[in-house]
Design an enzyme around this catalytic site. Structure first.
Site, short mmCIF file in Angstrom:
data_model
loop_
_atom_site.label_atom_id
_atom_site.label_comp_id
_atom_site.label_asym_id
_atom_site.label_seq_id
_atom_site.Cartn_x
_atom_site.Cartn_y
_atom_site.Cartn_z
N GLU A 17 3.64 0.46 -10.67
CA GLU A 17 4.46 0.08 -9.87
C GLU A 17 4.01 -1.34 -10.96
O GLU A 17 4.06 -1.53 -11.00
CB GLU A 17 3.34 -0.57 -8.94
CG GLU A 17 3.64 -1.60 -7.50
CD GLU A 17 2.92 -1.51 -6.68
OE1 GLU A 17 2.50 -0.64 -5.84
OE2 GLU A 17 2.37 -2.81 -6.23
N THR A 48 7.78 -3.62 -5.79
CA THR A 48 7.49 -4.28 -4.85
C THR A 48 8.83 -5.05 -3.79
O THR A 48 9.43 -5.30 -4.37
CB THR A 48 5.75 -5.09 -5.24
OG1 THR A 48 6.48 -5.79 -5.75
CG2 THR A 48 4.80 -4.35 -5.70
N HIS A 77 10.02 -0.63 -2.78
CA HIS A 77 9.11 -0.88 -1.32
C HIS A 77 9.77 -1.53 -0.34
O HIS A 77 11.26 -2.24 -0.50
CB HIS A 77 8.18 -1.82 -1.51
CG HIS A 77 6.94 -0.99 -2.85
ND1 HIS A 77 5.33 -1.17 -2.38
CD2 HIS A 77 6.97 -0.14 -3.06
CE1 HIS A 77 4.90 -1.07 -3.64
NE2 HIS A 77 5.64 -0.16 -4.63
N ALA A 127 4.70 -0.33 10.15
CA ALA A 127 5.24 0.51 9.53
C ALA A 127 5.58 1.86 9.79
O ALA A 127 6.77 2.98 9.65
CB ALA A 127 4.37 1.35 8.15
N LYS A 284 2.85 -5.33 -16.83
CA LYS A 284 2.21 -4.60 -18.57
C LYS A 284 2.32 -3.58 -18.61
O LYS A 284 1.24 -3.40 -18.26
CB LYS A 284 0.94 -6.04 -19.10
CG LYS A 284 1.17 -7.56 -18.14
CD LYS A 284 0.40 -8.61 -19.05
CE LYS A 284 1.03 -9.80 -19.29
NZ LYS A 284 2.16 -10.31 -18.05
P1 FAD Z 1 1.04 -0.76 9.03
O1 FAD Z 1 0.54 0.60 9.46
O2 FAD Z 1 1.81 -1.08 10.08
O3 FAD Z 1 -0.33 -0.69 9.65
C1 FAD Z 1 -0.99 -2.24 9.22
C2 FAD Z 1 -2.10 -2.80 10.54
O4 FAD Z 1 -1.60 -1.86 11.59
C3 FAD Z 1 -3.59 -1.61 10.48
O5 FAD Z 1 -4.50 -2.41 10.33
C4 FAD Z 1 -3.15 -0.53 11.26
O6 FAD Z 1 -4.26 0.17 11.48
C5 FAD Z 1 -3.04 -1.08 12.10
N1 FAD Z 1 -2.04 0.02 13.31
C6 FAD Z 1 -0.78 0.62 13.02
N2 FAD Z 1 -0.47 1.27 13.89
C7 FAD Z 1 -0.81 0.20 14.63
C8 FAD Z 1 -0.19 0.91 16.72
N3 FAD Z 1 0.59 1.71 16.83
N4 FAD Z 1 -1.20 -0.58 17.62
C9 FAD Z 1 -2.25 -0.56 16.53
N5 FAD Z 1 -2.87 -1.05 15.00
C10 FAD Z 1 -1.89 -0.11 14.72
N6 FAD Z 1 3.21 -5.99 1.06
C11 FAD Z 1 4.15 -6.68 0.71
O7 FAD Z 1 4.85 -7.32 1.64
N7 FAD Z 1 4.77 -6.08 -0.11
C12 FAD Z 1 4.90 -4.68 -0.91
O8 FAD Z 1 5.55 -4.30 -2.31
C13 FAD Z 1 3.46 -4.03 -0.67
N8 FAD Z 1 3.57 -2.96 -1.00
C14 FAD Z 1 2.11 -2.35 -1.02
C15 FAD Z 1 1.80 -1.21 -1.36
C16 FAD Z 1 0.64 -0.26 -1.32
C17 FAD Z 1 0.37 0.74 -2.37
C18 FAD Z 1 -0.26 -0.86 -0.23
C19 FAD Z 1 -1.63 -0.12 -0.24
C20 FAD Z 1 -0.06 -2.01 0.39
C21 FAD Z 1 1.28 -2.72 -0.18
N9 FAD Z 1 2.01 -3.78 1.32
C22 FAD Z 1 2.37 -4.68 0.40
C23 FAD Z 1 0.18 -4.85 1.55
C24 FAD Z 1 0.83 -4.44 2.62
O9 FAD Z 1 1.88 -4.43 3.59
C25 FAD Z 1 -0.06 -4.62 3.37
O10 FAD Z 1 -1.48 -4.63 3.36
C26 FAD Z 1 -0.02 -4.90 5.39
O11 FAD Z 1 -0.91 -5.23 6.07
C27 FAD Z 1 -0.34 -3.51 5.95
O12 FAD Z 1 0.14 -2.05 5.57
P2 FAD Z 1 0.73 -1.21 6.49
O13 FAD Z 1 2.25 -0.83 5.65
O14 FAD Z 1 -0.32 0.10 6.26
O15 FAD Z 1 0.87 -1.56 7.49
#
Ligand code: FAD
Length: 302
Positions: A17, A48, A77, A127, A284
């Site tokens: 990444e 990202t 991303h 998401a 890095k």
């Molecule tokens: P979601 O899947 O939307 O989940 C977020 C929260 O909402 C979770 O607690 C989930 O349980 C809850 N949820 C989901 N659906 C519902 C529903 N229907 N009702 C109620 N609650 C629900 N952030 C950045 O800004 N840029 C990046 O490039 C980035 N890259 C990342 C790469 C990886 C591999 C990871 C693990 C994280 C990354 N993040 C990044 C951070 C991420 O965007 C945050 O951690 C964010 O808070 C959660 O993302 P998610 O896609 O899991 O969100």
């Protein structure tokens, strides 16, 4: 290459990444390192997306530059926060035109200082909605690959802080996969037991897509503190903290400790049939290269 083809080609994927540097100098430094990353022949790399779309153009430009000028296969991303539907459509149309094969679809977090922002303005709250939107785009046939984009989503072995109910959280993850995700990449973790348990819980929930383990070697004491801030909820095992403490002010020793810990994690993951390892590199190549060498993964010289 579509992620489904990547998983067919590689029994275990190794991927890296990057984040988009904000300055020209940072970009040039990353491109110097890119030759080193290429030598490790990763299955893909990912780039990202700054919180709230703050690196919208930088992410796009880095992805296209990597795609056009290196042998690496970049996965952008993309996050939902601060974006309307037309923004998202424009972004994915550009990636489709550029020949980008996959997208990591994320919820995203609000940027610092924007805590009062009304998420009701965004097209997508979670998401899952973004995955559904990309799937509809895929079905429209607008992507040069008739399957459209391969879609990745995030998973949290130690739980995501916004959902305290861990059973409900797995339902949300399952919904995200059922919406059309092809694979899961996890948040970083330092204790493999958390990952193995997460993998089993996914299996029990009927989640069958490949799960890639996210690994981030500690390379400095300040980096450790920053990780604790960014990867909310991640546990730092006492054994790791003790080793870092023993290294004291010796920066090289801290780095060796972190690389050794991550190497042992990777060895154990490989021994237990992990489908892929994704290294959070911070642009890095050094630590990742050393881990590769210790695992006997590549013939690259130190
Ligand atoms: P979601 O899947 O939307 O989940 C977020 C929260 O909402 C979770 O607690 C989930 O349980 C809850 N949820 C989901 N659906 C519902 C529903 N229907 N009702 C109620 N609650 C629900 N952030 C950045 O800004 N840029 C990046 O490039 C980035 N890259 C990342 C790469 C990886 C591999 C990871 C693990 C994280 C990354 N993040 C990044 C951070 C991420 O965007 C945050 O951690 C964010 O808070 C959660 O993302 P998610 O896609 O899991 O969100």
């Amino acid at each position: 290459m579509h992620i489904q083809d990547i998983f067919t080609k590689y029994l275990t994927t190794f991927s890296f990444e990057f984040f988009p540097p904000k300055t020209e100098q940072g970009a040039e430094e990353l491109f110097k390192n890119i030759a080193e990353f290429e030598a490790l022949k990763p299955a893909f790399v990912s780039v990202t997306y700054g919180a709230g779309g703050s690196t919208r153009e930088l992410t796009h430009d880095l992805v296209v530059r990597i795609h056009d000028s290196s042998s690496l296969d970049p996965i952008p991303h993309l996050t939902c926060v601060c974006h309307g539907e037309s923004d998202i459509l424009e972004i994915i149309e550009r990636y489709a035109r550029a020949g980008v094969s996959n997208i990591l679809a994320l919820g995203g977090d609000l940027p610092r200082g924007m805590e009062q922002y009304d998420r009701g303005q965004d097209a997508f709250r979670y998401a899952t909605n973004l995955v559904k939107f990309i799937r509809v785009f895929n079905e429209s046939g607008a992507h040069p690959d008739k399957r459209g984009f391969g879609i990745g989503v995030a998973g949290f072995p130690e739980g995501h802080p916004a959902t305290q109910n861990r059973l409900l959280e797995m339902d949300h993850l399952k919904a995200k996969v059922d919406a059309g995700a092809d694979y899961i990449v996890t948040q970083l973790f330092f204790d493999n037991r958390d990952f193995f348990d997460f993998r089993e819980r996914c299996d029990l929930a009927g989640i069958r897509v490949p799960i890639i383990a996210g690994i981030m070697p500690v390379t400095s004491a300040s980096g450790l503190k920053r990780m604790a801030e960014l990867a909310a909820g991640a546990r730092f095992p006492a054994a790791l903290l003790r080793s870092v403490q023993r290294a004291g002010d010796n920066a090289d020793a801290v780095k060796r400790v972190g690389i050794h810990w991550a190497t042992e994690q990777c060895r154990d993951l490989l021994d237990h049939g992990v489908r892929g390892i994704h290294f959070y590199t911070l642009n890095k190549s050094d630590a990742t290269k050393q881990i590769y060498l210790s695992l006997g993964l590549s013939s690259v010289s130190a």
